[in-house]
Scaffold this motif. Structure first.
Motif, mmCIF file in Angstrom:
data_model
loop_
_atom_site.group_PDB
_atom_site.id
_atom_site.type_symbol
_atom_site.label_atom_id
_atom_site.label_comp_id
_atom_site.label_asym_id
_atom_site.label_seq_id
_atom_site.Cartn_x
_atom_site.Cartn_y
_atom_site.Cartn_z
ATOM 1 N N UNK A 12 56.626 10.759 52.861
ATOM 2 C CA UNK A 12 57.942 10.849 52.218
ATOM 3 C C UNK A 12 58.475 9.463 51.880
ATOM 4 N N UNK A 13 58.388 8.548 52.843
ATOM 5 C CA UNK A 13 58.899 7.198 52.601
ATOM 6 C C UNK A 13 58.132 6.514 51.461
ATOM 7 N N UNK A 14 56.805 6.708 51.436
ATOM 8 C CA UNK A 14 55.998 6.093 50.375
ATOM 9 C C UNK A 14 56.421 6.597 49.005
ATOM 10 N N UNK A 15 56.581 7.909 48.855
ATOM 11 C CA UNK A 15 56.896 8.467 47.544
ATOM 12 C C UNK A 15 58.331 8.150 47.118
ATOM 13 N N UNK A 56 53.125 0.490 30.420
ATOM 14 C CA UNK A 56 54.299 1.364 30.444
ATOM 15 C C UNK A 56 53.894 2.817 30.628
ATOM 16 N N UNK A 57 52.816 3.212 29.962
ATOM 17 C CA UNK A 57 52.342 4.582 30.089
ATOM 18 C C UNK A 57 51.836 4.857 31.506
ATOM 19 N N UNK A 58 51.156 3.909 32.089
ATOM 20 C CA UNK A 58 50.656 4.076 33.446
ATOM 21 C C UNK A 58 51.797 4.157 34.457
ATOM 22 N N UNK A 59 52.874 3.433 34.222
ATOM 23 C CA UNK A 59 54.042 3.536 35.092
ATOM 24 C C UNK A 59 54.679 4.915 34.965
ATOM 25 N N UNK A 60 54.769 5.401 33.726
ATOM 26 C CA UNK A 60 55.306 6.752 33.524
ATOM 27 C C UNK A 60 54.439 7.787 34.233
ATOM 28 N N UNK A 61 53.130 7.647 34.124
ATOM 29 C CA UNK A 61 52.229 8.562 34.823
ATOM 30 C C UNK A 61 52.422 8.468 36.333
ATOM 31 N N UNK A 62 52.594 7.262 36.842
ATOM 32 C CA UNK A 62 52.802 7.079 38.279
ATOM 33 C C UNK A 62 54.100 7.738 38.739
ATOM 34 N N UNK A 63 55.124 7.768 37.897
ATOM 35 C CA UNK A 63 56.364 8.448 38.247
ATOM 36 C C UNK A 63 56.133 9.941 38.433
ATOM 37 N N UNK A 64 55.353 10.540 37.539
ATOM 38 C CA UNK A 64 55.027 11.959 37.691
ATOM 39 C C UNK A 64 54.217 12.193 38.967
ATOM 40 N N UNK A 65 53.231 11.321 39.203
ATOM 41 C CA UNK A 65 52.404 11.484 40.393
ATOM 42 C C UNK A 65 53.229 11.335 41.670
ATOM 43 N N UNK A 66 54.143 10.376 41.692
ATOM 44 C CA UNK A 66 54.981 10.176 42.875
ATOM 45 C C UNK A 66 55.940 11.345 43.073
ATOM 46 N N UNK A 67 56.439 11.930 41.986
ATOM 47 C CA UNK A 67 57.325 13.088 42.107
ATOM 48 C C UNK A 67 56.582 14.267 42.719
ATOM 49 N N UNK A 68 55.359 14.525 42.230
ATOM 50 C CA UNK A 68 54.552 15.600 42.816
ATOM 51 C C UNK A 68 54.227 15.270 44.269
ATOM 52 N N UNK A 69 53.918 14.003 44.537
ATOM 53 C CA UNK A 69 53.631 13.598 45.908
ATOM 54 C C UNK A 69 54.815 13.803 46.832
ATOM 55 N N UNK A 70 56.024 13.526 46.351
ATOM 56 C CA UNK A 70 57.213 13.742 47.172
ATOM 57 C C UNK A 70 57.430 15.228 47.435
ATOM 58 N N UNK A 71 57.244 16.036 46.396
ATOM 59 C CA UNK A 71 57.385 17.484 46.576
ATOM 60 C C UNK A 71 56.386 17.981 47.610
#
Length: 465
Positions: free
Chosen positions: A373-376, A432-447
């Motif tokens: 949780x803290x990581x995401x 920029x695209x890779x950062x956007x992708x990482x945001x999606x990945x982190x959101x799924x990771x947090x969920x």
């Protein structure tokens, strides 16, 4: 001798009355008062179908297909079925056992001048019931019930893990499609630059070195586009495995990346962490280990079984059920081991050690969940800032490329400046695209880390020890 036996029986009873192993709640980790990284965004709570707020019909379809055919989910469901069958056996052992038997035999009577063979028929009903003096059967049943609960929670965790992996794989593939478009656009731009350079080389306006540089840049970006194609193929086949489908038959056509990004609400309650199904399963396993300490301690109690039987015996089949042929019997069977070489004591020590191991495993699982949780949360906060910086860099790089291209066409700057500007724009767009992708990945990771979202009424809650 009588005094010795009395003392031995008293020691056995005291051992059987010993309390079942318990876990000190103070030794178990507790949820923090707040997370170090908290989002400042407001958002609606996610539903149980946590992937739906991404508003992507293709993702919805992929998750549904995975839930229907994923082999990991099917394996977890099979383990649950096995645990339920074991629970049925444990519950059956606490009930009276009733049996029906019938038979026929032929024998001769010894001592007669001429032995006469005779046929004897028998039929009867038997009943046996074990008195659970030390609570062994009850503890076995409770441990089996907790095993079922643990398997149910592990099945929920398997489903959540597959859903998250499908979402991550799909979102990574869509991000890769967008990155492929950027690289292919750059390849097309280098192709135009090469055509222009070739014309100027034929006119003698540029040297062969400039022409070679453009060709090298074009070839390098074509190779990069092929590398992205290879990576896309790998992501597509990985999705096929998650969906339980043959990779050879699975295709996911490239489309524009229009998936919504759910916003993380501010002030997530730390209690959400405890409804993670893997944590719930770890605590159920801890409780089952506690019950098995009771099973081991109950071995010190004597075993006491009641038996009863009734039926008939006759030399004639027609007389078998008459009153004169009836037989009956009742019995009480008691067993108390006197010396077992320390086997029962070793069993108790083993069960207690397994209980301690389960407590350690639960603590480790809890700490890892908190780390997730803290990581995401931290990643989402930093990625938002990084995305803003990348957006400024892309804007500046695009403006620089536009100016460099105009000046190069007018012969005001060297080709090196144009190539450098194009490389800079490509690098910043991909970053920029890779950062956007990482945001999606982190959101799924947090969920995933929160057990399926941030709605307080979703997920599995832990029962107390």
């Amino acid at each position: 001798m009588k005094t010795t036996l009395t003392s031995l029986v008293a020691a056995l009873v005291l051992a059987g009355c010993a309390s079942v192993g318990t876990v000190d709640p103070a030794q178990l980790p507790q949820a923090p008062a707040a997370y170090k990284a908290q989002s400042a965004n407001g958002a609606a709570a996610l539903t149980a179908s946590w992937w739906q707020p991404f508003a992507d019909p293709v993702l919805d379809d992929l998750v549904a297909r995975a839930m229907a055919a994923n082999t990991s989910v099917q394996a977890a469901a099979n383990r649950l079925a096995q645990a339920r069958a074991a629970l049925g056996g444990a519950e059956a052992s606490r009930l009276p056992q009733v049996g029906l038997a019938a038979g026929a035999g032929r024998s001769s009577t010894p001592g007669q001048p001429v032995p006469q063979p005779a046929t004897q028929y028998n039929a009867g009903l038997s009943l046996a019931y074990e008195l659970d003096l030390g609570g062994r059967l009850l503890h076995e049943r409770n441990a089996a019930a907790l095993d079922v609960l643990s398997r149910e929670q592990l099945l929920a965790d398997a489903r959540l893990l597959v859903q998250a992996n499908v979402a991550r794989g799909y979102l990574a593939l869509r991000a890769l499609d967008a990155e492929r478009e950027i690289v292919r656009g750059t390849v097309a731009a280098y192709g135009e630059t090469l055509s222009l350079t070739e014309k100027r080389a034929r006119a003698g306006d540029v040297a062969d070195l400039d022409l070679a540089r453009v060709r090298a840049e074009l070839a390098a970006n074509e190779a990069e586009a092929l590398a992205l194609d290879r990576r896309r193929l790998e992501l597509e086949t990985a999705l096929a495995v998650l969906l339980g489908e043959p990779a050879s038959n699975f295709r996911l056509a490239p489309t524009a990346w229009a998936t919504a990004l759910p916003a993380v609400p501010a002030g997530l309650p730390s209690e959400l962490l405890q409804r993670r199904p893997d944590l719930a399963a770890a605590r159920s396993q801890l409780q089952a280990a506690q019950a098995r300490v009771g099973v081991a301690q109950a071995a010190w109690w004597p075993s006491l079984s009641l038996t009863a039987q009734g039926g008939g015996v006759s030399n004639e089949l027609s007389n078998l059920l008459r009153s004169g042929a009836g037989t009956w019997g009742v019995g009480l069977l008691a067993a108390l081991p006197i010396f077992d070489g320390g086997r029962r004591e070793a069993g108790v020590n083993t069960a207690k050690a397994q209980l301690d191991g389960s407590a350690i495993a639960f603590r480790e699982q809890f700490l890892l969940a908190l780390k997730d949780v803290e990581d995401q949360l931290g990643a989402l906060t930093l990625l938002q800032q990084q995305g803003e910086a990348n957006a400024r860099a892309v804007s500046a790089a695009s403006q620089a490329l536009k100016l460099s291209d105009t000046r190069y066409r007018n012969g005001l700057v060297s080709q090196l400046e144009l190539l450098d500007a194009r490389r800079s724009e490509l690098a910043n767009k991909r970053a920029a695209l890779q950062v956007r992708s990482a945001q999606y990945q982190a959101t799924v990771g947090l969920i995933r880390a929160l057990g399926g979202g941030w709605s307080s009424d979703a997920g599995v809650k832990l029962a107390g020890v």
